[in-house]
Scaffold this active site. Structure first.
Site, PDB file in Angstrom:
ATOM      1  N   CYS A 146       0.865  -1.047  -0.133  1.00 41.70           N
ATOM      2  CA  CYS A 146       0.040   0.113   0.113  1.00 41.70           C
ATOM      3  C   CYS A 146       0.931   1.232   0.158  1.00 41.70           C
ATOM      4  O   CYS A 146       1.570   1.464  -1.058  1.00 41.70           O
ATOM      5  CB  CYS A 146      -1.212   0.087   1.097  1.00 41.70           C
ATOM      6  N   HIS A 193      -3.940  -4.687  -0.210  1.00 40.86           N
ATOM      7  CA  HIS A 193      -3.545  -5.148   1.083  1.00 40.86           C
ATOM      8  C   HIS A 193      -3.716  -6.778   1.037  1.00 40.86           C
ATOM      9  O   HIS A 193      -4.707  -7.320   0.877  1.00 40.86           O
ATOM     10  CB  HIS A 193      -4.528  -4.575   2.159  1.00 40.86           C
ATOM     11  N   GLU A 205      -3.138  -8.968   2.928  1.00 38.60           N
ATOM     12  CA  GLU A 205      -3.432  -9.364   4.409  1.00 38.60           C
ATOM     13  C   GLU A 205      -4.862  -9.252   4.334  1.00 38.60           C
ATOM     14  O   GLU A 205      -5.516  -9.937   5.483  1.00 38.60           O
ATOM     15  CB  GLU A 205      -2.551  -8.692   5.513  1.00 38.60           C
TER      16      GLU A 205
END
Length: 206
Positions: A79, A184, A186
């Site tokens: 990011c 992202h 994650e």
């Protein structure tokens, strides 16, 4: 071991937990010696470009980051951490980035879509990469985005994936061992987990 670089400007714990879910050992650290000894390094980031670069300078970690990126070991920006890899950004004019990938960061144009770009979107691979292993076999790849600015590499050869949001933009980049993802991983479900697992494998881990 993967070093998650702590400069007080990232969602560190969620990245650490995501690596743990794929069986990789990752540690959050602001210690240059730990970063130097790592097998791979991740630069996360949320917020504004200028604030993030100020935080990096205050942390004293920029030399350690540049040294690691120059070592040939896998390095991943996430990011705002991806944006920091570039030379400069329109956000926080006059603020220089790390200069690891030639190019600029520019605000997404007003194309009738909401800015920031928030939510799921697809990735179109532009070249082969171990980071996309198992994901670039013809099926669609999806990831979760939250951003108002997009990276514009000087060289097309550095573009790893492209995403459409009013315009096409580089949603992931790769220049040698230095990689960046605007989304992202994650928070990107199975596809994001696969990328983190692939990154861990590149470091010699899982």
């Amino acid at each position: 071991m993967i070093a998650i670089i702590d400069y007080q400007a990232g969602n560190l714990r969620s990245v650490e937990l995501a690596f743990a879910r794929v069986g990789a050992r990752a540690v959050i650290t602001g210690d240059p010696a730990v970063i130097a000894a790592a097998d791979g390094a991740v630069l996360p980031g949320v917020g504004a470009f200028g604030d993030a670069m100020d935080a990096l300078r205050r942390s004293g970690l920029i030399p350690a980051i540049r040294a690691f990126a120059g070592s040939g070991r896998p390095f991943l920006g996430i990011c705002l951490g991806m944006q920091a890899l570039f030379d400069e950004s329109e956000e926080g004019r006059g603020t220089r980035g790390l200069g690891l990938i030639p190019g600029q960061v520019r605000r997404l144009p007003d194309c009738g879509l909401k800015i920031p770009h928030i939510g799921w979107n697809s990735l179109a691979p532009q070249k082969k990469s171990p980071l996309l292993g198992g994901l670039d076999q013809g099926g669609e790849i999806y990831a979760y985005f939250v951003h108002s600015y997009a990276c514009c590499p000087d060289g097309e050869e550095d573009v790893l994936t492209v995403t459409e949001y009013g315009i096409p933009f580089a949603s992931a980049v790769e220049r040698g061992n230095v990689m960046g993802v605007q989304f992202h991983p994650e928070k990107s479900g199975d596809d994001g987990q696969r990328m983190l697992s692939n990154f861990a494998a590149m470091t010699g881990g899982r």
